[in-house]
Structures are given as C-alpha cells and as structure tokens.
Design a protein around this motif. Structure first.
Motif, PDB file in Angstrom:
ATOM      1  N   GLN A 134       0.851  -1.200   0.000  1.00  0.00           N
ATOM      2  CA  GLN A 134       0.000   0.000   0.000  1.00  0.00           C
ATOM      3  C   GLN A 134       0.883   1.244   0.000  1.00  0.00           C
ATOM      4  N   CYS A 153      -4.719   2.237   1.844  1.00  0.00           N
ATOM      5  CA  CYS A 153      -5.797   1.302   2.183  1.00  0.00           C
ATOM      6  C   CYS A 153      -6.633   1.785   3.357  1.00  0.00           C
ATOM      7  N   HIS A 210      -5.189   2.061   6.509  1.00  0.00           N
ATOM      8  CA  HIS A 210      -4.479   1.636   7.720  1.00  0.00           C
ATOM      9  C   HIS A 210      -3.311   2.579   7.997  1.00  0.00           C
ATOM     10  N   CYS A 245       1.539  -3.989   4.057  1.00  0.00           N
ATOM     11  CA  CYS A 245       0.531  -3.754   5.091  1.00  0.00           C
ATOM     12  C   CYS A 245       0.016  -5.073   5.655  1.00  0.00           C
ATOM     13  N   LYS A 247      -1.904  -5.344   8.198  1.00  0.00           N
ATOM     14  CA  LYS A 247      -3.294  -5.210   8.627  1.00  0.00           C
ATOM     15  C   LYS A 247      -4.264  -5.600   7.512  1.00  0.00           C
ATOM     16  N   CYS A 248      -3.889  -5.335   6.263  1.00  0.00           N
ATOM     17  CA  CYS A 248      -4.750  -5.734   5.144  1.00  0.00           C
ATOM     18  C   CYS A 248      -4.893  -7.260   5.107  1.00  0.00           C
TER      19      CYS A 248
HETATM   20 ZN   LIG Z   1      -3.860  -1.950   4.917  1.00  0.00          ZN
END
Ligand SMILES: [Zn+2]
Length: 67
Positions: free
Chosen positions: A3, A22, A24, A56, A58-59
């Motif tokens: 990202q 994204c 985040h 990322c 978290k994605c």
């Molecule tokens: Zn993300």
C-alpha cells in the motif's frame, strides 16, 4: 499486500506513523539498530517517501481501518 504512503501523523508517543492508501496506519519509527529509517526524521525525507509502497500486515489480517 503493498500500500502506498499517502500521508503522515504522529502517535501519542511522538513516533511517526504513515497513513496508507488502504486506510491503515503503520509506524515508521527510526529506532536503530532494529528499525533504521532516517528519512522519517526530516520533512524532506518524508516528502520523498510519499507514494512509496509499504507491506501492510493489517490488510492481510483484515484489520479494521484506522481512519
Ligand atoms: Zn492496509
């Protein structure tokens, strides 16, 4: 999942956090020797890294957005 960096902010501990495309946020600390990101300490360095792609986690985890 890569990202792009779209902006920056600081967290409660005064550490730099990158805002990703994204939605985040991701810490981009300069904390040698573990994390070496001297660019984050200067306004010019941060400017130059806008649009740079970070991985990322978290994605991948499906984490809720940080916005
Ligand atoms: Zn993300």
């Amino acid at each position: 999942m890569k990202q792009a960096i779209t902006g920056y902010r600081k967290d409660d501990e005064n550490d730099w956090v990158a805002e990703l495309a994204c939605g985040h946020f991701q810490h981009v600390r300069h904390n040698p020797p573990w994390t070496n990101r001297p660019w984050v300490q200067s306004p010019q360095g941060r400017q130059e890294m806008l649009g740079y792609y970070l991985h990322c986690k978290k994605c991948i985890e499906g984490a809720p957005l940080d916005y």
